[in-house]
Design a protein around this motif. Sequence first.
Motif, mmCIF file in Angstrom:
data_model
loop_
_atom_site.group_PDB
_atom_site.id
_atom_site.type_symbol
_atom_site.label_atom_id
_atom_site.label_comp_id
_atom_site.label_asym_id
_atom_site.label_seq_id
_atom_site.Cartn_x
_atom_site.Cartn_y
_atom_site.Cartn_z
ATOM 1 N N ASP A 192 0.820 -1.210 0.000
ATOM 2 C CA ASP A 192 0.000 0.000 0.000
ATOM 3 C C ASP A 192 0.855 1.262 0.000
ATOM 4 N N ALA A 193 2.166 1.109 0.019
ATOM 5 C CA ALA A 193 3.054 2.277 0.029
ATOM 6 C C ALA A 193 2.962 3.013 -1.303
ATOM 7 N N PRO A 194 2.966 4.336 -1.253
ATOM 8 C CA PRO A 194 2.930 5.083 -2.514
ATOM 9 C C PRO A 194 4.234 4.920 -3.289
ATOM 10 N N ARG A 195 4.151 5.109 -4.586
ATOM 11 C CA ARG A 195 5.324 5.040 -5.442
ATOM 12 C C ARG A 195 6.229 6.241 -5.157
#
Length: 130
Positions: A3-6
């Motif tokens: 779920d970590a953003p790019r």
Amino acid sequence: MSDAPRRPTMALTSVTVGAPDAPALAGFYGRLLDWPVVAEEADWAQVRPPDGVAGPTVNVEHEAHWRAPVWPSEPGAQHATMHLDIRVDDLDVAEAWATSLGARRDAVQPQPDVVVMRDPVGHPFCFFLD
């Protein structure tokens, strides 16, 4: 699946310091580094590495209520939030050059292979050997 953003592509392009007179301090760093001052207004100026020289630009912005930082820090005093590190081939020659432009050697010298200087408005900066 995460779920970590790019993480976006990033590049450090400049360092900004405050001063009571932005064009004057930009002129100091331009002479010190032999870099051109490429932008100059009453409240902002920029020093850029010449073509072929790596490094970020040095931006200088006007601070109406300027107070020189105290370093090493002391309780209740304005502290240095950052400083420039400048690689040199000779510490004595670099110190003499900077002093001729209005810098001064700081009273605190914590390492034998680094010279801590103060620019004309009191920002610390360091010369170190390559």
